[in-house]
Design a protein around this motif. Structure first.
Motif, PDB file in Angstrom:
ATOM      1  N   VAL A   1       0.837  -1.203   0.000  1.00  0.00           N
ATOM      2  CA  VAL A   1       0.000   0.000   0.000  1.00  0.00           C
ATOM      3  C   VAL A   1       0.872   1.253   0.000  1.00  0.00           C
ATOM      4  O   VAL A   1       0.600   2.219  -0.713  1.00  0.00           O
ATOM      5  N   CYS A   2       1.931   1.219   0.794  1.00  0.00           N
ATOM      6  CA  CYS A   2       2.865   2.353   0.860  1.00  0.00           C
ATOM      7  C   CYS A   2       3.426   2.678  -0.519  1.00  0.00           C
ATOM      8  O   CYS A   2       3.435   3.832  -0.947  1.00  0.00           O
ATOM      9  N   PHE A   3       3.877   1.658  -1.227  1.00  0.00           N
ATOM     10  CA  PHE A   3       4.482   1.869  -2.542  1.00  0.00           C
ATOM     11  C   PHE A   3       3.439   2.269  -3.582  1.00  0.00           C
ATOM     12  O   PHE A   3       3.701   3.118  -4.441  1.00  0.00           O
TER      13      PHE A   3
ATOM     14  N   LEU B   1      14.030   7.711  -5.874  1.00  0.00           N
ATOM     15  CA  LEU B   1      12.637   7.542  -5.467  1.00  0.00           C
ATOM     16  C   LEU B   1      12.433   6.153  -4.857  1.00  0.00           C
ATOM     17  O   LEU B   1      11.832   6.016  -3.777  1.00  0.00           O
ATOM     18  N   ALA B   2      12.950   5.141  -5.534  1.00  0.00           N
ATOM     19  CA  ALA B   2      12.832   3.766  -5.037  1.00  0.00           C
ATOM     20  C   ALA B   2      13.519   3.616  -3.685  1.00  0.00           C
ATOM     21  O   ALA B   2      13.009   2.956  -2.778  1.00  0.00           O
ATOM     22  N   LEU B   3      14.684   4.248  -3.535  1.00  0.00           N
ATOM     23  CA  LEU B   3      15.422   4.156  -2.278  1.00  0.00           C
ATOM     24  C   LEU B   3      14.683   4.858  -1.148  1.00  0.00           C
ATOM     25  O   LEU B   3      14.576   4.328  -0.034  1.00  0.00           O
ATOM     26  N   CYS B   4      14.163   6.049  -1.409  1.00  0.00           N
ATOM     27  CA  CYS B   4      13.494   6.818  -0.356  1.00  0.00           C
ATOM     28  C   CYS B   4      12.279   6.081   0.196  1.00  0.00           C
ATOM     29  O   CYS B   4      12.091   6.013   1.418  1.00  0.00           O
ATOM     30  N   VAL B   5      11.453   5.533  -0.689  1.00  0.00           N
ATOM     31  CA  VAL B   5      10.278   4.810  -0.198  1.00  0.00           C
ATOM     32  C   VAL B   5      10.697   3.520   0.509  1.00  0.00           C
ATOM     33  O   VAL B   5      10.069   3.087   1.482  1.00  0.00           O
TER      34      VAL B   5
ATOM     35  N   GLY C   1       8.819  -1.986 -10.500  1.00  0.00           N
ATOM     36  CA  GLY C   1       7.824  -1.858 -11.559  1.00  0.00           C
ATOM     37  C   GLY C   1       7.196  -0.481 -11.586  1.00  0.00           C
ATOM     38  O   GLY C   1       7.043   0.129 -12.650  1.00  0.00           O
ATOM     39  N   LEU C   2       6.820   0.043 -10.427  1.00  0.00           N
ATOM     40  CA  LEU C   2       6.200   1.361 -10.355  1.00  0.00           C
ATOM     41  C   LEU C   2       7.175   2.475 -10.710  1.00  0.00           C
ATOM     42  O   LEU C   2       6.787   3.487 -11.301  1.00  0.00           O
ATOM     43  N   CYS C   3       8.442   2.288 -10.338  1.00  0.00           N
ATOM     44  CA  CYS C   3       9.452   3.316 -10.629  1.00  0.00           C
ATOM     45  C   CYS C   3       9.997   3.204 -12.054  1.00  0.00           C
ATOM     46  O   CYS C   3      10.632   4.143 -12.545  1.00  0.00           O
ATOM     47  N   GLY C   4       9.779   2.074 -12.703  1.00  0.00           N
ATOM     48  CA  GLY C   4      10.276   1.887 -14.056  1.00  0.00           C
ATOM     49  C   GLY C   4      11.775   1.698 -14.122  1.00  0.00           C
ATOM     50  O   GLY C   4      12.432   2.197 -15.041  1.00  0.00           O
TER      51      GLY C   4
END
Length: 439
Positions: A116-118, A139-143, A403-406
């Protein structure tokens, strides 16, 4: 004999779970029952099972009602003003964007769900990263950092560790509050420094910070709610829901009332306030029932496993055998060493295999040597499937992030693992300095 049988049981459990020959639910029930029957315990096995389930029931209950509670207040829109405010404040400065990303992920992860967070944070922030030309690996690292360090009492690793040792989750979590605070300070520092690095790399300054690579103005992408989401939102009850949430969390962490009781009461109050209509109450519970039932069933299955392993004395026999291989003067260093190794272990063990298979053995060995088993659980949650889960190929959440970050899995792991490992090491050192675990 019992030590050998216990070892075989643990090894078989790890193999069938990690090779996907059995689901964790099936393995945690079937493997120990077969082992107990093979060991000649017969019908006494049922007593061990009931004992294990009885010990784990409060933890399972807490998890079920925590999921429903946070689901209800989120459905009612408690997080909406917070998310929108963060998006407005971050503007178009990379350093603000990275810190805002971390804060947003931290807040969304309050319900304990990495998925849910991602799913909420990344789509909300990705347009800004793309328009400014920022590195999407950041972005991927921060989340990942935010979700990883946010190991609250109702998150998976904390729940599993408490269930495995049959102790209240607050006994593990409360001493780690200051350690978690240091971890949060570390990840926000990393996010800020990476944001400043992006500003230098992109040549951005105050005058050009709001302009994308194509010269067009850049601003936060507006959030659009679906008609279904709008229907169940209760924006006028924002402060009521926020105060209720803070009260529930405060009382639970303080330890005045058992967590399962607080979340049960909180769920009832949240449903009555936001959805007085009985039909809507049923709909909101049904909307989150699948996630609650899935984890609760695994926890009850873990009760079968821990009940049998403890009742048959297999765990004790294994620990007594292992003690002979651990020099007495090295015993006190076990939690610290485990804390350092906990994050890399996320790449080798899925959470069920580690917390229900490996950790109880380590805890029993440490207990036999005179240590407190809770320190093993505390060392474990400083990295094992906390900061480690967003890069582990053993968790679906990792593939959701990339996947979301591409971005590719390899580049995400190569970029993020050093920072996530550093966060785990920093928290382990902090835990040792603060006296939570011994050096």
């Amino acid at each position: 004999m019992l030590a050998i049988l216990g070892l075989i049981t643990i090894v078989v459990l790890l193999i069938v779970i990690m090779t996907n020959r059995m689901s964790p639910l099936v393995a945690l029930i079937a493997v120990p029952i077969i082992a107990a029957l093979a060991g000649g315990f017969g019908l006494e096995t049922s007593k061990f099972i009931i004992s294990g389930i009885r010990a784990i029931a409060p933890t399972a209950g807490m998890f079920v009602f925590a999921i429903i509670f946070f689901g209800v207040v989120t459905d009612a829109g408690m997080m909406d003003p917070i998310i929108d405010r963060i998006l407005r404040v971050v503007g178009t400065r990379p350093a603000r964007i990275t810190m805002g990303t971390t804060l947003l992920a931290l807040l969304i992860h309050l319900d304990g769900s990495g998925a849910v967070c991602f799913l909420i944070t990344i789509p909300a922030m990705l347009p800004l990263y793309e328009r400014l030309g920022m590195d999407k690996r950041i972005l991927a690292l921060c989340v990942s950092m935010a979700a990883g360090v946010n190991f609250l009492p109702w998150t998976g690793p904390m729940i599993r560790s408490a269930a495995a040792l049959k102790v209240p989750v607050t006994d593990i979590f409360n001493p780690l509050i200051a350690v978690q605070g240091i971890g949060l300070l570390f990840i926000f520092t990393v996010a800020f420094l990476l944001g400043k690095r992006e500003e230098r790399r992109l040549g951005l300054n105050t005058a050009t910070a709001g302009v994308g690579g194509d010269g067009a103005p850049v601003g936060p992408a507006p959030r659009v709610l679906t008609p279904e989401q709008i229907k169940i939102r209760r924006p006028k009850l924002f402060w009521v829901n926020l105060i209720l949430t803070l009260f529930i969390m405060g009382v639970m962490i303080e330890g005045a009332v058992d967590p399962v009781v607080m979340f049960m009461i909180g769920t009832v109050v949240a449903l009555m306030i936001n959805y007085p209509d009985v039909k809507m109450q049923k709909e909101r519970v049904d909307a989150h029932a699948k996630a609650a039932l899935m984890m609760a069933s695994i926890l009850l299955a873990a009760g079968v496993f821990t009940g049998i392993m403890g009742g048959t004395k297999m765990l004790t026999a294994m620990a007594q055998s292992a003690v002979a291989f651990v020099p007495p003067d090295m015993a006190q260093h076990i939690p610290f060493a485990l804390g350092i190794l906990s994050m890399p272990l996320s790449l080798l063990f899925d959470p069920d295999s580690y917390y229900f298979g490996m950790m109880p053995v380590i805890a029993e060995v440490y207990k036999t040597l005179g240590g407190d088993p809770i320190q093993i659980a505390q060392a474990s949650v400083l990295g094992q499937m906390t900061v480690g889960f967003p890069v582990s190929p053993l968790t679906p959440a990792t593939f959701l992030v990339v996947g979301l970050c591409g971005i590719g899995l390899g580049e995400h792991q190569k970029f993020s693992i050093p920072y996530l490992f550093a966060a785990s090491v920093v928290m382990t050192i902090a835990a040792a300095i603060l006296g939570v675990i011994p050096f």
